[in-house]
Write a protein that holds these residues in place. Sequence first.
Motif, PDB file in Angstrom:
ATOM      1  N   ALA A 280      52.231  48.286  46.749  1.00 50.07           N
ATOM      2  CA  ALA A 280      52.540  46.934  46.279  1.00 50.07           C
ATOM      3  C   ALA A 280      53.152  46.974  44.879  1.00 50.07           C
ATOM      4  CB  ALA A 280      51.272  46.086  46.269  1.00 50.07           C
ATOM      5  N   HIS A 281      53.684  45.827  44.450  1.00 49.24           N
ATOM      6  CA  HIS A 281      54.187  45.702  43.087  1.00 49.24           C
ATOM      7  C   HIS A 281      53.004  45.757  42.110  1.00 49.24           C
ATOM      8  CE1 HIS A 281      57.356  43.497  45.461  1.00 49.24           C
ATOM      9  NE2 HIS A 281      58.078  44.391  44.820  1.00 49.24           N
ATOM     10  N   PRO A 282      53.212  46.282  40.930  1.00 47.50           N
ATOM     11  CA  PRO A 282      52.112  46.335  39.947  1.00 47.50           C
ATOM     12  C   PRO A 282      51.700  44.938  39.484  1.00 47.50           C
ATOM     13  CG  PRO A 282      54.177  47.013  38.931  1.00 47.50           C
ATOM     14  CD  PRO A 282      54.441  46.894  40.399  1.00 47.50           C
ATOM     15  N   TYR A 283      50.404  44.764  39.287  1.00 47.33           N
ATOM     16  CA  TYR A 283      49.830  43.492  38.813  1.00 47.33           C
ATOM     17  C   TYR A 283      50.209  42.336  39.739  1.00 47.33           C
ATOM     18  CZ  TYR A 283      49.471  46.353  34.613  1.00 47.33           C
ATOM     19  OH  TYR A 283      49.202  47.358  33.738  1.00 47.33           O
ATOM     20  N   CYS A 284      50.288  42.601  41.025  1.00 48.27           N
ATOM     21  CA  CYS A 284      50.673  41.571  41.987  1.00 48.27           C
ATOM     22  C   CYS A 284      49.714  41.641  43.173  1.00 48.27           C
ATOM     23  CB  CYS A 284      52.122  41.776  42.421  1.00 48.27           C
ATOM     24  SG  CYS A 284      52.829  40.342  43.241  1.00 48.27           S
ATOM     25  N   SER A 285      48.509  41.148  42.961  1.00 43.86           N
ATOM     26  CA  SER A 285      47.482  41.232  43.996  1.00 43.86           C
ATOM     27  C   SER A 285      47.838  40.415  45.229  1.00 43.86           C
ATOM     28  CB  SER A 285      46.136  40.764  43.441  1.00 43.86           C
ATOM     29  OG  SER A 285      46.231  39.444  42.949  1.00 43.86           O
ATOM     30  N   SER A 286      48.756  39.444  45.095  1.00 43.10           N
ATOM     31  CA  SER A 286      49.135  38.626  46.244  1.00 43.10           C
ATOM     32  C   SER A 286      49.889  39.423  47.298  1.00 43.10           C
ATOM     33  CB  SER A 286      49.992  37.442  45.789  1.00 43.10           C
ATOM     34  OG  SER A 286      51.153  37.895  45.123  1.00 43.10           O
ATOM     35  N   ASP A 287      50.397  40.609  46.935  1.00 47.00           N
ATOM     36  CA  ASP A 287      51.068  41.454  47.926  1.00 47.00           C
ATOM     37  C   ASP A 287      50.097  41.907  49.008  1.00 47.00           C
ATOM     38  OD1 ASP A 287      53.485  41.208  46.735  1.00 47.00           O
ATOM     39  OD2 ASP A 287      53.484  43.149  45.740  1.00 47.00           O
ATOM     40  N   LYS A 288      48.822  41.956  48.697  1.00 48.40           N
ATOM     41  CA  LYS A 288      47.787  42.301  49.685  1.00 48.40           C
ATOM     42  C   LYS A 288      46.640  41.286  49.546  1.00 48.40           C
ATOM     43  CE  LYS A 288      46.069  45.993  46.644  1.00 48.40           C
ATOM     44  NZ  LYS A 288      44.813  45.378  46.267  1.00 48.40           N
ATOM     45  N   GLY A 289      47.035  40.026  49.657  1.00 46.14           N
ATOM     46  CA  GLY A 289      46.092  38.935  49.427  1.00 46.14           C
ATOM     47  C   GLY A 289      44.960  38.879  50.438  1.00 46.14           C
ATOM     48  N   THR A 290      45.213  39.318  51.690  1.00 46.97           N
ATOM     49  CA  THR A 290      44.155  39.304  52.694  1.00 46.97           C
ATOM     50  C   THR A 290      43.004  40.197  52.269  1.00 46.97           C
ATOM     51  OG1 THR A 290      45.821  38.953  54.414  1.00 46.97           O
ATOM     52  CG2 THR A 290      43.647  39.695  55.130  1.00 46.97           C
ATOM     53  N   ASN A 291      43.340  41.381  51.762  1.00 47.95           N
ATOM     54  CA  ASN A 291      42.298  42.302  51.321  1.00 47.95           C
ATOM     55  C   ASN A 291      41.572  41.778  50.089  1.00 47.95           C
ATOM     56  OD1 ASN A 291      41.602  45.035  49.582  1.00 47.95           O
ATOM     57  ND2 ASN A 291      41.315  45.306  51.786  1.00 47.95           N
ATOM     58  N   GLU A 292      42.307  41.177  49.174  1.00 54.47           N
ATOM     59  CA  GLU A 292      41.685  40.623  47.975  1.00 54.47           C
ATOM     60  C   GLU A 292      40.720  39.498  48.326  1.00 54.47           C
ATOM     61  OE1 GLU A 292      41.891  41.744  44.991  1.00 54.47           O
ATOM     62  OE2 GLU A 292      43.542  43.173  45.161  1.00 54.47           O
ATOM     63  N   ASN A 293      41.109  38.679  49.292  1.00 52.04           N
ATOM     64  CA  ASN A 293      40.230  37.587  49.725  1.00 52.04           C
ATOM     65  C   ASN A 293      38.943  38.136  50.334  1.00 52.04           C
ATOM     66  OD1 ASN A 293      39.641  34.739  50.542  1.00 52.04           O
ATOM     67  ND2 ASN A 293      39.824  35.640  52.574  1.00 52.04           N
ATOM     68  N   HIS A 294      39.062  39.189  51.134  1.00 51.66           N
ATOM     69  CA  HIS A 294      37.876  39.785  51.748  1.00 51.66           C
ATOM     70  C   HIS A 294      36.995  40.468  50.708  1.00 51.66           C
ATOM     71  CE1 HIS A 294      39.751  38.907  55.582  1.00 51.66           C
ATOM     72  NE2 HIS A 294      38.662  39.315  56.195  1.00 51.66           N
ATOM     73  N   ASN A 295      37.600  41.043  49.699  1.00 51.22           N
ATOM     74  CA  ASN A 295      36.774  41.629  48.628  1.00 51.22           C
ATOM     75  C   ASN A 295      35.924  40.553  47.968  1.00 51.22           C
ATOM     76  OD1 ASN A 295      37.833  44.134  49.147  1.00 51.22           O
ATOM     77  ND2 ASN A 295      39.267  44.123  47.426  1.00 51.22           N
ATOM     78  N   GLY A 296      36.488  39.345  47.855  1.00 54.01           N
ATOM     79  CA  GLY A 296      35.698  38.239  47.323  1.00 54.01           C
ATOM     80  C   GLY A 296      34.533  37.879  48.227  1.00 54.01           C
ATOM     81  N   LEU A 297      34.756  37.968  49.555  1.00 51.08           N
ATOM     82  CA  LEU A 297      33.662  37.733  50.496  1.00 51.08           C
ATOM     83  C   LEU A 297      32.585  38.802  50.365  1.00 51.08           C
ATOM     84  CD1 LEU A 297      35.641  36.760  53.739  1.00 51.08           C
ATOM     85  CD2 LEU A 297      34.536  35.228  52.120  1.00 51.08           C
ATOM     86  N   PHE A 298      33.009  40.057  50.222  1.00 49.16           N
ATOM     87  CA  PHE A 298      32.046  41.148  50.103  1.00 49.16           C
ATOM     88  C   PHE A 298      31.219  41.029  48.827  1.00 49.16           C
ATOM     89  CE2 PHE A 298      35.505  43.747  52.440  1.00 49.16           C
ATOM     90  CZ  PHE A 298      35.144  43.162  53.647  1.00 49.16           C
ATOM     91  N   ARG A 299      31.839  40.478  47.777  1.00 51.50           N
ATOM     92  CA  ARG A 299      31.141  40.365  46.491  1.00 51.50           C
ATOM     93  C   ARG A 299      29.968  39.387  46.547  1.00 51.50           C
ATOM     94  NH1 ARG A 299      31.488  44.467  42.918  1.00 51.50           N
ATOM     95  NH2 ARG A 299      33.638  44.942  42.315  1.00 51.50           N
ATOM     96  N   ARG A 300      29.901  38.561  47.583  1.00 47.83           N
ATOM     97  CA  ARG A 300      28.743  37.688  47.709  1.00 47.83           C
ATOM     98  C   ARG A 300      27.464  38.501  47.904  1.00 47.83           C
ATOM     99  NH1 ARG A 300      30.722  32.882  51.865  1.00 47.83           N
ATOM    100  NH2 ARG A 300      32.768  32.484  50.912  1.00 47.83           N
ATOM    101  N   PHE A 301      27.613  39.649  48.553  1.00 50.50           N
ATOM    102  CA  PHE A 301      26.461  40.497  48.845  1.00 50.50           C
ATOM    103  C   PHE A 301      26.469  41.781  48.014  1.00 50.50           C
ATOM    104  CE2 PHE A 301      27.953  38.192  52.562  1.00 50.50           C
ATOM    105  CZ  PHE A 301      26.840  37.444  52.871  1.00 50.50           C
ATOM    106  N   LEU A 302      27.583  42.034  47.322  1.00 46.94           N
ATOM    107  CA  LEU A 302      27.701  43.206  46.457  1.00 46.94           C
ATOM    108  C   LEU A 302      28.231  42.738  45.105  1.00 46.94           C
ATOM    109  CD1 LEU A 302      29.513  45.389  49.137  1.00 46.94           C
ATOM    110  CD2 LEU A 302      27.118  45.615  48.493  1.00 46.94           C
ATOM    111  N   PRO A 303      27.443  42.032  44.333  1.00 47.40           N
ATOM    112  CA  PRO A 303      27.938  41.397  43.099  1.00 47.40           C
ATOM    113  C   PRO A 303      28.404  42.408  42.059  1.00 47.40           C
ATOM    114  CG  PRO A 303      25.547  41.260  43.238  1.00 47.40           C
ATOM    115  CD  PRO A 303      26.008  41.780  44.551  1.00 47.40           C
ATOM    116  N   LYS A 304      29.314  41.960  41.219  1.00 49.47           N
ATOM    117  CA  LYS A 304      29.815  42.810  40.140  1.00 49.47           C
ATOM    118  C   LYS A 304      28.688  43.160  39.176  1.00 49.47           C
ATOM    119  CE  LYS A 304      34.596  41.211  40.144  1.00 49.47           C
ATOM    120  NZ  LYS A 304      35.697  40.629  39.342  1.00 49.47           N
ATOM    121  N   GLY A 305      28.792  44.341  38.604  1.00 47.73           N
ATOM    122  CA  GLY A 305      27.773  44.791  37.666  1.00 47.73           C
ATOM    123  C   GLY A 305      26.651  45.571  38.317  1.00 47.73           C
TER     124      GLY A 305
END
Length: 350
Positions: A280-305
Amino acid sequence: MDQNHFTTDALRKKGSHLTFEERVIIQTRLRDKQSYRSIAREIGCCVNTVRNEVKRGKVLCYNGKVERYRAADGQSTYEAHRENCGRKCDAIAKGAFLDYVQKRLQEHHWSLDACFGRALVTGEFQRGEMVCTKTLYNYVTLGLPGKIKSIDLPLRVKRKNARKRVRERKKKFGRSIDERDPSVDERRGFGHWECDLVLGSRSKDELLLTLVERKTRCSLIRKLPNKESASVIAAFSKLKDGMFRDCFSRVFLSITTDNGSEFSSLSELEKLSHTRIYYAHPYCSSDKGTNENHNGLFRRFLPKGKKIQDYPVEHISRVECWANTLPRKILGYKTPEECFGEDMLTVLTA
């Protein structure tokens, strides 16, 4: 208003309701034998407004022998209609559906839209027994249903609009996403994946490799010991020799990832299979937005920190299973697992 002999064309706002003073004007002018049109011109409203108001305010006088318009009766009829106007809240009448929504949200962590769509598709509730997604969000704002609050809906308090920026890619590990077939963006073909890493509290600790298929939204999560490119290649080798032993090249037609050093050797997969790797292009998370959205779903059960190594493999598997059995509006409220199974059957029987 102290007198009835005046015009209100310049003062009256178009579309506003009649006031009691204007109803008195109607009553007075009718006694003076004036026409509806002249009364409407004096008040500054449509002639049909006057005609309808006279119908609503007529009463029988002189022992029922004479029918006349009275401003007081017209005003009382208007106020009674205003009390009953507007849509009424269905929270009590549709309490069974709201209990269903609360249970799915609290126990299965579904979204409000997934609760509505899945119940409608499976026939668990008839449409007349339900309220729509927009109404559900309104109920949450009002404190309904049950104990659900806005803070319980992850994206409602976090979603922001960001501008898309496309920067020049300096590190070139392989093919750019610009070389990818434009048909992949339409999500009609099966077998095009997006890939990323989910880090724990420290980049040197264990982390997760996440993959999402663009068409079916089916996801895979694999635990990695570190962030080195060799660990990423090893994880894909296990998929190639294990779960997708005889169909890896047909299931993984392409993989789109970012320019992190951990994916620098991923292009070696092209030598071992027919899979195409795109960066993907650098600093362009929208190029793989499906994966980024799912990472947000996973973070509900795997919180940052939190350290990934503190979560056992069984917990990671449960998170993956939850994501793949979550009904999606974009899939017609089917689950990614159901859609992936249909496409896998087509691939294996082709």
